[in-house]
Structure formats: structure tokens, C-alpha cells
Design an enzyme around this catalytic site. Structure first.
Site, PDB file in Angstrom:
ATOM      1  N   GLY A  59       0.824  -1.208   0.000  1.00 29.34           N
ATOM      2  CA  GLY A  59       0.000   0.000   0.000  1.00 29.34           C
ATOM      3  C   GLY A  59       0.854   1.252   0.000  1.00 29.34           C
ATOM      4  O   GLY A  59       0.761   2.083   0.903  1.00 29.34           O
ATOM      5  N   SER A  64       1.205   3.785  -2.382  1.00 32.95           N
ATOM      6  CA  SER A  64       0.923   4.906  -3.285  1.00 32.95           C
ATOM      7  C   SER A  64       0.896   6.244  -2.567  1.00 32.95           C
ATOM      8  O   SER A  64       1.230   7.281  -3.141  1.00 32.95           O
ATOM      9  CB  SER A  64      -0.394   4.677  -4.023  1.00 32.95           C
ATOM     10  OG  SER A  64      -1.484   4.629  -3.119  1.00 32.95           O
ATOM     11  N   VAL A 114      -3.042  -7.069  -2.966  1.00 31.14           N
ATOM     12  CA  VAL A 114      -2.880  -8.056  -1.894  1.00 31.14           C
ATOM     13  C   VAL A 114      -4.128  -8.902  -1.671  1.00 31.14           C
ATOM     14  O   VAL A 114      -4.087  -9.874  -0.914  1.00 31.14           O
ATOM     15  CB  VAL A 114      -2.455  -7.391  -0.566  1.00 31.14           C
ATOM     16  CG1 VAL A 114      -1.120  -6.688  -0.719  1.00 31.14           C
ATOM     17  CG2 VAL A 114      -3.533  -6.435  -0.048  1.00 31.14           C
ATOM     18  N   ASN A 144       0.829  -2.755   5.333  1.00 35.57           N
ATOM     19  CA  ASN A 144       0.117  -1.489   5.492  1.00 35.57           C
ATOM     20  C   ASN A 144      -1.155  -1.405   4.658  1.00 35.57           C
ATOM     21  O   ASN A 144      -2.079  -0.666   5.011  1.00 35.57           O
ATOM     22  CB  ASN A 144       1.057  -0.335   5.117  1.00 35.57           C
ATOM     23  CG  ASN A 144       0.324   0.978   4.945  1.00 35.57           C
ATOM     24  OD1 ASN A 144      -0.161   1.571   5.905  1.00 35.57           O
ATOM     25  ND2 ASN A 144       0.223   1.444   3.704  1.00 35.57           N
ATOM     26  N   SER A 146      -5.397  -0.745  13.813  1.00 39.32           N
ATOM     27  CA  SER A 146      -6.108   0.518  14.018  1.00 39.32           C
ATOM     28  C   SER A 146      -6.671   0.513  15.438  1.00 39.32           C
ATOM     29  O   SER A 146      -6.810  -0.554  16.053  1.00 39.32           O
ATOM     30  CB  SER A 146      -7.256   0.650  13.006  1.00 39.32           C
ATOM     31  OG  SER A 146      -8.170   1.672  13.364  1.00 39.32           O
ATOM     32  N   TYR A 178     -15.038  -3.125   9.201  1.00 38.09           N
ATOM     33  CA  TYR A 178     -13.663  -2.655   9.366  1.00 38.09           C
ATOM     34  C   TYR A 178     -13.105  -3.077  10.719  1.00 38.09           C
ATOM     35  O   TYR A 178     -11.975  -3.573  10.803  1.00 38.09           O
ATOM     36  CB  TYR A 178     -13.613  -1.135   9.205  1.00 38.09           C
ATOM     37  CG  TYR A 178     -12.232  -0.556   9.356  1.00 38.09           C
ATOM     38  CD1 TYR A 178     -11.267  -0.780   8.382  1.00 38.09           C
ATOM     39  CD2 TYR A 178     -11.895   0.229  10.457  1.00 38.09           C
ATOM     40  CE1 TYR A 178      -9.988  -0.247   8.501  1.00 38.09           C
ATOM     41  CE2 TYR A 178     -10.626   0.766  10.582  1.00 38.09           C
ATOM     42  CZ  TYR A 178      -9.671   0.526   9.607  1.00 38.09           C
ATOM     43  OH  TYR A 178      -8.408   1.054   9.735  1.00 38.09           O
ATOM     44  N   LYS A 222      -9.767  -5.470  11.610  1.00 34.26           N
ATOM     45  CA  LYS A 222      -8.632  -5.006  12.408  1.00 34.26           C
ATOM     46  C   LYS A 222      -8.490  -5.789  13.712  1.00 34.26           C
ATOM     47  O   LYS A 222      -7.374  -5.930  14.229  1.00 34.26           O
ATOM     48  CB  LYS A 222      -8.755  -3.503  12.671  1.00 34.26           C
ATOM     49  CG  LYS A 222      -8.598  -2.657  11.410  1.00 34.26           C
ATOM     50  CD  LYS A 222      -7.274  -2.955  10.695  1.00 34.26           C
ATOM     51  CE  LYS A 222      -7.043  -2.073   9.489  1.00 34.26           C
ATOM     52  NZ  LYS A 222      -5.744  -2.333   8.825  1.00 34.26           N
TER      53      LYS A 222
END
Length: 237
Positions: free
Chosen positions: A12, A14, A54, A81, A133, A146, A150
Site C-alpha cells: 500500500g 501509493s 494483496v 500497510n 487501528s 472494518y 482489524k
């Protein structure tokens, strides 16, 4: 770990935390392979980009094979990440969005980590950093999917470190609070602001963890902005 000349993979890359981490590692003399769907705006003699999603094991395997072929050595650092969050009530969440989060945030860690662990064990040195997170330690309304991913990252990290610690390999899970990244682009209830942490702050924590003594292991690190709603001032009578 002395980072000079070490081979690191960051997923990750970018923008945001991933890109900041790449730059921090390059400044320390590491050779960095960036795995991501989009190439960052970065040119450096020790940075190598490999297109990778991924969510798909085949894509991760290809990036791994290319990295090993080009750099010719085992990977000593992996920063998992890559991740995303989609907000919504559980009952309204589409199956596609649910799968996308789990495929990226959870399966991606599995696909990447399983490939680097054997080499790290052989070297007797290595460090996997998993970016979880605050959502990995609690529940958040309208973020059930989410949060679920996590929490899974936390469980994977805790289990894996117990599997590899006796080989000299470390696994660290980092739990950031709000960071100024594009994570919030699709979350209408939150607007990125200067009271959030910077990606560079998370990168500095990653470096601190990587450079620790070989027998000193950071298992969990929780980081938050000090003043998430801005600085308070004392009122006058």
C-alpha cells in the site's frame, strides 16, 4: 536492527502511511520494494515498485518472486500497510464491500507474511509490522466490518509472534488513531484535519520499532493524536 542495506517490503505504497514509511526506510539506507496497485510519485535508486493487489494470492506471489529475483536475497522487513475501510450499518453492508475489506485487510496479511517468514527464520532475523487501528481494540458504530478486520489483524499478529519469536523474528502490531490520509475519502462523517496525526508520525514509530535491540520486542503499540479536537484554552472569569 541496523537498516543499512536491509531489504524491506511495504504494501500500500501509493500514498499516506505506506509512502511515508518507504521514504523513512530509504533515508536509513534500506532497499525497499513497494507492493501496490498504484505506483507512487517517487524515484530513488533503492526503491523498486511491483504492481500487486494483496487481495489475490497470485498477485502477491508474483510480486514476491519479482522482488527476490531482482534483489537476490531474503526479505528482512515486511510492513503490512495495505488496507481500507467502508462505513455502514451491518444490515446495509453489501456482501461485496464486506468481502473487499476482509480480502484486503486480513487475507492480504496472510498472503504476504506466509511468503517472508521462512526466509526470516533462515536468516535468524526479521521483522513484520502489521498496521491495525484503534478499531482493532474496540467497536465503532457503522464500522463493524472494518473493526472485524482489524481485530483479526491483532489476533494474527499475537499468534504469529509466538510462532516465530524463538527464531529471532519479531512481529509488531501498531494501532493508530486518526491519521491524515485518504482513508477517510469515503467516510462522510469524518473530515481530514490538522488535529490528526501525520503519516510521517506513524513512519517514525515503525523505524523506532525496527531499530530496537534484537532481544527487545514491541508487541503492541497504540498511538493517538494528543489533541484530536484541537487545543483547549483556559477560560477567563
Amino acid at each position: 536492527m541496523n537498516l543499512e542495506g536491509k531489504v524491506a517490503v511495504v504494501t500500500g505504497v501509493s500514498k499516506g502511511i505506506g509512502l511515508a514509511t518507504v521514504k523513512a526506510l530509504l533515508d536509513k539506507g534500506a532497499k525497499v520494494a513497494g507492493w501496490g496497485r498504484t505506483k507512487p510519485d517517487l524515484e530513488h535508486e533503492n526503491f523498486y515498485f511491483y504492481e500487486c493487489d494483496v487481495r489475490y494470492n497470485e498477485s502477491v506471489q508474483q510480486a514476491f518472486d519479482q522482488t527476490f529475483a531482482h534483489l537476490g536475497t531474503h526479505i528482512q522487513i515486511l510492513v503490512n500497510n495495505a488496507g481500507l475501510g467502508i462505513a455502514g450499518l451491518l444490515e446495509d453492508m453489501s456482501v461485496e464491500d464486506w468481502h473487499t475489506m476482509f480480502e484486503t485487510n486480513v487475507n492480504g496479511i496472510f498472503y504476504c507474511s506466509r511468503l517472508v517468514v521462512p526466509g526470516m527464520k533462515e536468516l535468524g532475523e526479521g521483522h513484520i509490522i502489521n498496521i491495525s487501528s484503534i478499531a482493532g481494540t474496540t467497536g465503532i458504530e457503522q464500522m463493524s466490518g472494518y473493526c472485524g478486520t482489524k481485530h483479526a489483524v491483532r489476533g494474527i499478529s499475537h499468534s504469529l509472534y509466538k510462532e516465530v519469536r524463538d527464531y529471532g523474528v519479531k512481529v509488531t502490531c501498531i494501532y493508530p488513531g486518526s491519521v491524515q490520509t485518504n482513508f477517510f475519502d469515503n467516510i462522510d462523517s469524518v473530515t481530514v484535519n490538522d488535529n490528526m496525526m501525520r503519516p510521517e508520525d506513524i513512519a517514525s514509530t515503525i523505524l523506532h520499532t525496527l531499530e530496537s535491540h534484537p532481544n527487545y520486542h514491541h508487541v503492541d503499540i497504540e498511538v493517538r493524536p494528543l489533541m484530536p479536537k484541537g487545543r483547549k484554552t483556559l477560560g477567563k472569569d
